[in-house]
Design a protein around this motif. Structure first.
Motif, mmCIF file in Angstrom:
data_model
loop_
_atom_site.group_PDB
_atom_site.id
_atom_site.type_symbol
_atom_site.label_atom_id
_atom_site.label_comp_id
_atom_site.label_asym_id
_atom_site.label_seq_id
_atom_site.Cartn_x
_atom_site.Cartn_y
_atom_site.Cartn_z
ATOM 1 N N SER A 21 0.963 -1.231 0.021
ATOM 2 C CA SER A 21 -0.152 0.025 -0.110
ATOM 3 C C SER A 21 0.890 1.009 -0.090
ATOM 4 N N GLY A 22 0.989 1.996 -0.876
ATOM 5 C CA GLY A 22 1.788 3.188 -1.045
ATOM 6 C C GLY A 22 2.038 3.738 -2.712
ATOM 7 N N ALA A 23 3.139 4.068 -2.741
ATOM 8 C CA ALA A 23 3.627 4.661 -4.088
ATOM 9 C C ALA A 23 4.887 4.485 -4.316
ATOM 10 N N PHE A 24 5.335 4.526 -5.614
ATOM 11 C CA PHE A 24 6.947 4.422 -5.968
ATOM 12 C C PHE A 24 7.282 5.384 -6.992
ATOM 13 N N TYR A 25 8.413 5.738 -7.409
ATOM 14 C CA TYR A 25 8.828 6.656 -8.166
ATOM 15 C C TYR A 25 10.648 6.235 -8.484
ATOM 16 N N ALA A 26 10.779 5.910 -9.784
ATOM 17 C CA ALA A 26 12.272 5.343 -9.869
ATOM 18 C C ALA A 26 12.789 5.734 -11.226
ATOM 19 N N THR A 27 13.896 6.425 -11.270
ATOM 20 C CA THR A 27 14.480 6.776 -12.742
ATOM 21 C C THR A 27 15.802 6.414 -12.678
ATOM 22 N N LYS A 28 16.292 6.137 -13.839
ATOM 23 C CA LYS A 28 17.653 5.767 -14.181
ATOM 24 C C LYS A 28 17.910 6.209 -15.927
ATOM 25 N N GLY A 29 18.647 7.381 -15.924
ATOM 26 C CA GLY A 29 18.905 7.628 -17.427
ATOM 27 C C GLY A 29 17.505 8.444 -17.775
ATOM 28 N N ASP A 290 34.643 -2.051 -1.921
ATOM 29 C CA ASP A 290 35.789 -2.457 -1.147
ATOM 30 C C ASP A 290 36.724 -0.946 -1.294
ATOM 31 N N ASP A 291 36.828 -0.290 -2.407
ATOM 32 C CA ASP A 291 37.756 0.848 -2.296
ATOM 33 C C ASP A 291 37.390 2.064 -1.547
ATOM 34 N N LYS A 292 36.240 2.131 -0.606
ATOM 35 C CA LYS A 292 35.378 3.288 -0.011
ATOM 36 C C LYS A 292 34.799 3.951 -0.914
ATOM 37 N N ARG A 293 34.514 3.723 -2.057
ATOM 38 C CA ARG A 293 33.769 4.561 -2.705
ATOM 39 C C ARG A 293 32.024 4.259 -2.515
ATOM 40 N N VAL A 294 31.457 5.419 -2.441
ATOM 41 C CA VAL A 294 29.903 5.437 -2.205
ATOM 42 C C VAL A 294 29.247 4.590 -3.578
ATOM 43 N N VAL A 295 28.787 3.535 -3.224
ATOM 44 C CA VAL A 295 27.753 2.880 -4.166
ATOM 45 C C VAL A 295 26.385 3.391 -4.064
ATOM 46 N N LYS A 296 25.942 3.599 -2.929
ATOM 47 C CA LYS A 296 24.529 4.261 -3.058
ATOM 48 C C LYS A 296 24.392 5.000 -1.509
ATOM 49 N N GLY A 305 2.524 2.342 11.118
ATOM 50 C CA GLY A 305 1.613 2.829 9.948
ATOM 51 C C GLY A 305 2.504 3.651 8.878
ATOM 52 N N VAL A 306 3.572 3.691 8.915
ATOM 53 C CA VAL A 306 4.680 4.401 8.084
ATOM 54 C C VAL A 306 5.799 3.347 7.816
ATOM 55 N N ASN A 307 6.115 3.508 6.506
ATOM 56 C CA ASN A 307 7.255 2.490 5.884
ATOM 57 C C ASN A 307 7.821 3.554 4.776
ATOM 58 N N PHE A 308 9.180 3.856 4.924
ATOM 59 C CA PHE A 308 9.796 4.525 3.593
ATOM 60 C C PHE A 308 11.256 3.981 3.416
ATOM 61 N N ARG A 309 11.529 4.049 2.065
ATOM 62 C CA ARG A 309 12.941 3.504 1.584
ATOM 63 C C ARG A 309 12.848 4.403 0.408
ATOM 64 N N ALA A 310 14.390 4.960 0.363
ATOM 65 C CA ALA A 310 14.753 5.407 -0.970
ATOM 66 C C ALA A 310 16.348 5.451 -1.002
ATOM 67 N N VAL A 311 16.947 5.283 -2.208
ATOM 68 C CA VAL A 311 18.172 5.216 -2.505
ATOM 69 C C VAL A 311 18.606 6.023 -3.514
ATOM 70 N N TYR A 312 19.883 6.456 -3.656
ATOM 71 C CA TYR A 312 20.417 7.517 -4.452
ATOM 72 C C TYR A 312 21.791 6.699 -4.870
ATOM 73 N N TYR A 313 22.060 6.231 -6.387
ATOM 74 C CA TYR A 313 23.292 5.821 -6.879
ATOM 75 C C TYR A 313 24.012 6.772 -7.402
ATOM 76 N N PRO A 314 25.227 7.223 -6.903
ATOM 77 C CA PRO A 314 25.686 8.512 -7.832
ATOM 78 C C PRO A 314 26.362 8.094 -8.986
ATOM 79 N N THR A 318 21.100 6.976 -10.413
ATOM 80 C CA THR A 318 19.712 6.075 -10.311
ATOM 81 C C THR A 318 18.932 6.872 -9.017
ATOM 82 N N ILE A 319 17.531 7.003 -9.006
ATOM 83 C CA ILE A 319 16.870 7.357 -7.642
ATOM 84 C C ILE A 319 15.705 6.524 -7.622
#
Length: 341
Positions: A21-29, A290-296, A305-314, A318-319
């Motif tokens: 129950s909710g909504a999603f939005y995702a974009t890559k390119g 492993d090279d200490k670079r940010v993956v996401k 009654g609340v559940n949220f997740r979001a990720v950003y891949y630099p 991708t969001i």
């Protein structure tokens, strides 16, 4: 049928399978995946839509961090500034050397009004305290102001909600305005987040989803008696999924902070490790390679009654944003979206 349509059909099936129950939005390119499912209001059978506003609990701690960074950039405070020098409230048992850096990185050791390592149900806090009195950061003070430290300053990472209440109080004292008004004007407005705000649960605007909790008998109730009436520095803003996409776009395009300050916000803090390859910074959690670079970068929020997740891949810009008005489901759907993107 093209690949994007196939993916959307797959996600529609997954939403039903997960009873999401909710909504999603995702974009890559140039690819955009978006959808919604379930009810914003079960009694009236009002369905969730892309422009529905959802509570995101601790998912909005990053707004507090950005607000602090704005004040640092304006020269009004620094990350080394001590709590006692940035606020007009006494905390007799707190270490006098606690800094803004400590509060941002959950290394202050202050007593947390909701210690998630001890309590697992936020709803229990309001059995002895009227939740309808909690409408500003200062309203939280009786829950921790006169408590002793729960750990030494600069000790290991320990997630701390009270630390972010203190950051909000710093914003109010330094900026001389209400915390939520500061965020709405300087972050939401600048990012074009027209649907977002810190709404009072007893005065919700249109297109806002009610949060639902399932009881042991399989019936549902709203979360209106399970949360503070109004969210603040440690959580509780309402957003649409597209608005959170706009936030990450504005942040990474340096519309909110300078490039240098944005890098400071997004930098992993090596002394603060949540678990293997998961670090914490001023912006929240992040996964490193492993090279200490940010993956996401990872945002999450959980309340009754609340559940949220979001990720950003630099690397690929991708969001993915998933908001749910139930206590579970966002993480599972986000993983499905990650897999097909």
């Amino acid at each position: 049928m093209n690949k994007e349509e196939n993916k959307l059909n797959y996600l529609e099936e997954k939403q039903e399978e997960l009873l999401f129950s909710g909504a999603f939005y995702a974009t890559k390119g140039n690819e955009i995946l978006e959808g919604s499912n379930g009810f914003a209001n079960r009694s009236e059978k009002i369905v969730n839509q892309l422009n529905t506003r959802f509570a995101i609990a601790s998912g909005c701690k990053i707004f507090t961090s950005v607000a602090i960074c704005m004040l640092v950039e304006a020269g009004k405070i620094s990350f080394k500034s001590r709590l006692k020098d940035c606020i007009d409230t006494e905390f007799p048992y707190f270490d006098k050397d606690i800094t803004i850096h400590n509060l941002l990185t959950h290394t202050s050791g202050v007593h947390d009004y909701f210690n998630e390592e001890i309590l697992d149900n936020f709803e229990l806090l309001w059995k002895s305290r009227p939740m309808y009195h909690i409408r500003s950061p200062r309203d939280f003070l009786p829950m921790f102001q006169y408590e002793r430290m729960q750990a030494n300053i600069n000790s290991s990472f320990q997630y701390n909600n009270a630390g972010y209440i203190l950051l909000g109080l710093i914003v109010e004292h330094v900026a001389k305005c209400n915390f939520t008004e500061f965020v709405e004007e300087h972050i939401f407005h600048k990012a074009g987040m027209k649907s977002s705000g810190y709404f009072e649960i007893d005065r919700l605007p249109e297109r806002t989803a009610l949060g639902y909790i399932e009881d042991s008998e399989g019936t549902w109730k709203t979360n209106i008696y399970s949360l503070p009436v109004k969210g603040g520095p440690d959580g509780g803003a309402y957003v649409s999924v597209e608005d959170m996409f706009r936030f990450w776009q504005a942040l990474t395009n340096h519309q909110l902070l300078s490039k240098k300050m944005t890098q400071t916000l997004l930098k992993p803090r090596e002394v603060v490790v949540a678990e293997d390859n998961i670090y914490y910074g001023y912006c929240g959690y992040m996964e490193l390679d492993d090279d200490k670079r940010v993956v996401k970068y990872i945002q999450m929020g959980y309340d009754p009654g609340v559940n949220f997740r979001a990720v950003y891949y630099p690397g690929t810009k991708t969001i993915i944003v998933v908001c749910s008005n139930e206590s579970e489901g966002a993480y599972e759907l986000l993983k499905e979206i990650e897999n097909i993107l």
